[in-house]
Enzyme design. Structure first.
Site, short mmCIF file in Angstrom:
data_model
loop_
_atom_site.label_atom_id
_atom_site.label_comp_id
_atom_site.label_asym_id
_atom_site.label_seq_id
_atom_site.Cartn_x
_atom_site.Cartn_y
_atom_site.Cartn_z
CB ALA A 1 15.92 39.90 -29.76
CE LYS A 61 24.62 47.06 -38.23
NZ LYS A 61 23.16 46.58 -38.73
CB CYS A 80 -22.65 43.34 -35.02
SG CYS A 80 -24.23 43.37 -33.74
CD GLU A 133 22.76 46.02 -45.79
OE1 GLU A 133 23.68 46.29 -45.56
OE2 GLU A 133 22.01 45.64 -45.03
CB CYS A 172 -24.96 44.60 -30.55
SG CYS A 172 -23.67 43.37 -29.78
CB CYS A 218 -23.04 39.64 -33.57
SG CYS A 218 -22.78 40.69 -32.39
CB CYS A 251 -25.94 40.50 -30.05
SG CYS A 251 -25.93 41.21 -31.73
CG ASP A 279 21.45 40.47 -31.46
OD1 ASP A 279 22.27 39.80 -32.20
OD2 ASP A 279 20.99 42.10 -31.14
CD GLU A 323 27.20 55.78 -42.78
OE1 GLU A 323 27.36 54.13 -44.10
OE2 GLU A 323 27.92 56.10 -43.73
S1 IVH Z 1 29.48 49.96 -42.68
C1 IVH Z 1 33.47 48.20 -43.09
N1 IVH Z 1 27.31 51.14 -42.87
O1 IVH Z 1 25.40 46.06 -41.41
C2 IVH Z 1 32.10 48.07 -42.51
N2 IVH Z 1 26.85 48.95 -43.08
O2 IVH Z 1 26.15 44.85 -39.08
C3 IVH Z 1 31.27 47.19 -43.12
N3 IVH Z 1 24.93 48.21 -42.69
O3 IVH Z 1 27.49 44.01 -43.49
C4 IVH Z 1 29.86 48.08 -43.43
N4 IVH Z 1 23.77 49.94 -42.72
O4 IVH Z 1 25.57 44.86 -44.37
C5 IVH Z 1 27.82 50.34 -42.86
N5 IVH Z 1 25.37 52.45 -43.06
C6 IVH Z 1 26.12 50.95 -43.39
C7 IVH Z 1 24.48 49.93 -43.18
C8 IVH Z 1 26.06 48.92 -43.63
C9 IVH Z 1 23.58 48.91 -42.86
C10 IVH Z 1 25.53 46.16 -42.64
C11 IVH Z 1 26.09 45.37 -43.69
C12 IVH Z 1 26.70 45.12 -42.76
C13 IVH Z 1 25.93 45.15 -41.45
C14 IVH Z 1 26.84 44.75 -40.00
#
Ligand code: IVH
Length: 682
Positions: free
Chosen positions: A33, A113, A424, A171, A430, A405, A408, A36, A111
């Protein structure tokens, strides 16, 4: 302008430093966080002042460089990163651009991440010849020896036809389940623990000694292809099917959809289920499935235009471990908990986290004064993942569990020699245990006495009008008048006090299982209490039952039966029961009125009711089901036939889904009651 330039340079330096620590050293000092936020600020400045953007700005490149321990390898095709969106508006804007520029109908591949580290596997004529980390996207680190030792990454592809050359991208992750054990073993060996599973994956992969990597439970999921010859799929999803046939570990959670609305459903689904997975995820990746359209849309220097990561709000944050205190629970268990510098995580301010027991503090390898990574997963209570070792300055101290404790001052001891938990033993007197027990017996699973909360329990005990829970039901106006908590300024009973007495009186008629729960017998919660009440019908019969007889009741079992038997051997425990009975607490369940011999379509089924329902209270709905022959259980197991779920159903719903137990919403319940089990597919 000078000020902006200065801030810009500062941000670039901070982000460079953070990337070095994250990608190269596997020891980040910033939370995701925090990182980012820096990147976001940098992007904002670049939007307003495009003249400041240089080619090596963190917004223009992929990750960081390489460490010095591994040889450099150039990827045949550049490994890109992903751009992020954080809300639906940004997602829609991305999709609109894609659909405009694609100029043809688009399918979206959704899919997960995965929160791990990217790897590039080069297969030549089906043989794994090289494995490399992403590095700066062009050049990564050669980790072939390390990857060779990871289970389930094939050294040879199987099936036919196998391409001459293919780069497989995926990954590497560290399963969440093994993470705490890994830190524990590292700490035991005098090594540095990891701050979270992602660092554990990265650190474990990039060990100098590849035999160490081989011992770690690393896993791979593939999510793309790079350079290839002799292999040209039309769809990314088609490629996944092929990769799977070749023996590569693909995910079974991807889905191809046609509309952004369906994409949003996938995002919402995994936002709710992100903790049911074997690895951490930080979002959902949405890709254009048609390879020809991917080519048409192209990429920036950093990321493809045909894919986007929808990032979930971070559940991790860094904060300071200010100290460790201990709490004494209602059964005497003493549990350490972390006092944290207040920090926002997934929308709430966190100031404490449980540490379970003294071993747990050791296992996590955290010291008082450490910066720690905390996680608040969904509505689960916050937990410490691990320390940020690099931020230690030497002033940190180890936590030492108290020997006595804190309430007590009785010497603490494990209940049994082999137990990890300290207790305890002064259970009757207690003060901490007494307050906790009285608070608990007045709660939702116990007598459910409105007007008796934590403060009320403290007031009753501190004023001395009760010495333990045995005295509770003999309270009257005169006695209650001595507690400032239940009286007005002039010393007369307050309206709250009066209400409390009324509720106390009414609660004497609660069913037997609630009386049993209210005794705070170790291991005996509502499920066991309901089973015991059903089976034996009275407190006396339970007291006189043998361990074997009790253990035979469904939902009881040996540990609970032994615990009950031991509990009844203690004289002051029996005295509590006697005093309650004398004060009029019902110790016998009324014989259920003989049921009209109505049809019993639910005979042989076990149901669980959870959440808020509009058809009636939970008790009423349970009664309706019982009338039709069903048994009611307090928790979901493989044996549960179905779960009725109302609004805001929590962990029971999740459990049912994970076990594949059918769930019925209110509409289905209505159908079941009217038309029987077949009507709802049971
Ligand atoms: S595709 C050309 N698919 O996220 C596209 N990346 O923040 C390249 N990552 O470097 C990435 N799950 O290491 C893709 N289902 C997924 C992913 C994924 C995790 C990671 C990957 C990438 C990073 C970017």
């Amino acid at each position: 302008m000078e000020k902006v330039q200065k801030r810009y340079a500062e941000l670039v330096a901070q982000i460079d430093e953070a990337q070095q620590r994250y990608y190269v050293e596997d020891a980040p000092t910033l939370s995701d966080a925090e990182y980012d936020a820096l990147l976001h600020e940098l992007q904002k400045i670049e939007e307003d002042h495009p003249e400041l953007v240089s080619a090596d700005s963190p917004t223009q490149r992929v990750g960081a460089g390489r460490g010095s321990s591994f040889a450099a390898v150039r990827h045949a095709e550049k490994m890109l990163s992903l751009d992020n969106v954080f809300n639906e508006d940004e997602l829609m804007a991305w999709a609109k651009r894609v659909e405009r520029d694609a100029g043809a109908p688009v399918h979206y591949l959704c899919e997960l991440k995965i929160d791990g580290l990217a790897i590039n596997l080069t297969y030549e004529k089906g043989r794994l010849v090289r494995a490399a980390t992403r590095g700066d996207g062009q050049t990564g680190e050669d980790v072939t020896a390390n990857v060779m030792g990871i289970k389930r990454i094939p050294h040879r592809l199987t099936g036919k036809p196998i391409p001459d050359l293919v780069e497989i991208r995926g990954e590497i992750f560290f399963p969440t389940e093994g993470f705490l054990d890994l830190n524990a073993s590292l700490v035991a060996a005098g090594e540095r623990p990891f701050a979270n599973p992602r660092n554990a994956a990265s650190g474990s992969l990039r060990m100098k000694d590849a035999t160490v990597t081989a011992k770690r439970p690393l896993r791979l999921i593939v999510h793309g292809i790079g350079a290839r010859t002799g292999f040209d799929p039309d769809r990314q999803s088609e490629a996944y099917e092929l990769l799977k046939e070749w023996g590569l570990p693909t995910s079974d959670r991807w889905k191809v959809v046609k509309t952004i609305d369906e994409v949003r459903k996938q995002i919402a689904y995994y936002a709710e289920h992100r903790h049911d997975l074997e690895h951490d995820i930080d979002g959902v990746v949405i890709k254009v499935d048609e390879v020809a359209l991917q080519r048409k849309l192209g990429s920036t220097s950093r990321a493809p235009r045909w894919a986007i990561a929808y990032k979930y709000p971070p559940e991790e944050a860094n904060t300071k471990l200010l100290g460790v205190s201990v709490n004494v629970g209602r059964t005497g268990r003493v549990t350490p908990f972390a006092q944290l510098e207040a920090v926002q995580v997934s929308g709430v301010t966190v100031t404490s986290a449980t540490l379970h027991n003294q071993q747990e503090v050791k296992r996590k390898g955290v010291l008082i004064g450490d910066t720690v990574v905390i996680r608040r997963a969904g509505d689960v209570i916050p937990e410490i993942l691990g320390p940020v070792v690099d931020l230690r300055d030497g002033s940190e101290t180890e936590f030492v569990m108290p020997t006595h404790c804190p309430s007590c001052n009785t010497k603490l001891a494990p209940a049994k020699e082999a137990d990890v938990d300290l207790r305890c033993p002064n259970t009757q007197q207690c003060p901490a245990q007494l307050v906790e027990r009285i608070f608990y017996l007045a709660g939702r699973d116990g007598f459910d006495i409105e007007g008796l909360g934590y403060k009320g329990a403290q007031g009753l005990l501190e004023s001395g009008i009760i010495t333990d829970e045995g005295d509770l039901f003999s309270l009257d106006e005169e006695k209650l008048g001595k507690t400032s908590f239940y009286t007005n300024k002039n010393g007369a009973i307050s309206s709250n006090g009066r209400k409390f007495l009324e509720n106390l009186e009414a609660s004497k008629q609660q069913p037997l299982w609630r009386v049993i729960v209210s005794l705070s017998i170790r291991h005996v919660g509502p499920t066991a209490a309901i089973a015991l009440a059903d089976q034996f019908g009275s407190m006396e019969a339970i007291e006189n039952a043998t361990v074997e007889q009790m253990a035979a009741a469904e939902g009881v079992g040996n540990i609970i039966a032994v615990s009950l038997k031991e509990w009844f051997t203690v004289p002051w425990h029996r005295e509590v029961v006697r005093k309650w009975a004398e004060a009029g607490v019902r110790m016998v369940d009324d014989a259920k009125p003989a049921k009209p011999a109505g049809p019993q379509p639910l005979a042989g089924m076990t149901a669980v009711v959870t959440g808020t329902l509009t058809l009636g209270t939970r008790d009423e709905i349970q009664d309706m089901l019982v009338d039709l022959g069903a048994k009611i259980a307090g928790s979901v197991s493989k044996k549960t036939s179905f779960v009725v779920v109302g609004e805001n159903a929590g962990s029971k719903l999740t459990k049912a889904e994970s076990l594949g137990v059918p769930t019925l919403d209110e509409e289905a319940l209505n159908k079941l009651l009217k038309d029987g089990p077949a009507a709802v597919g049971l």
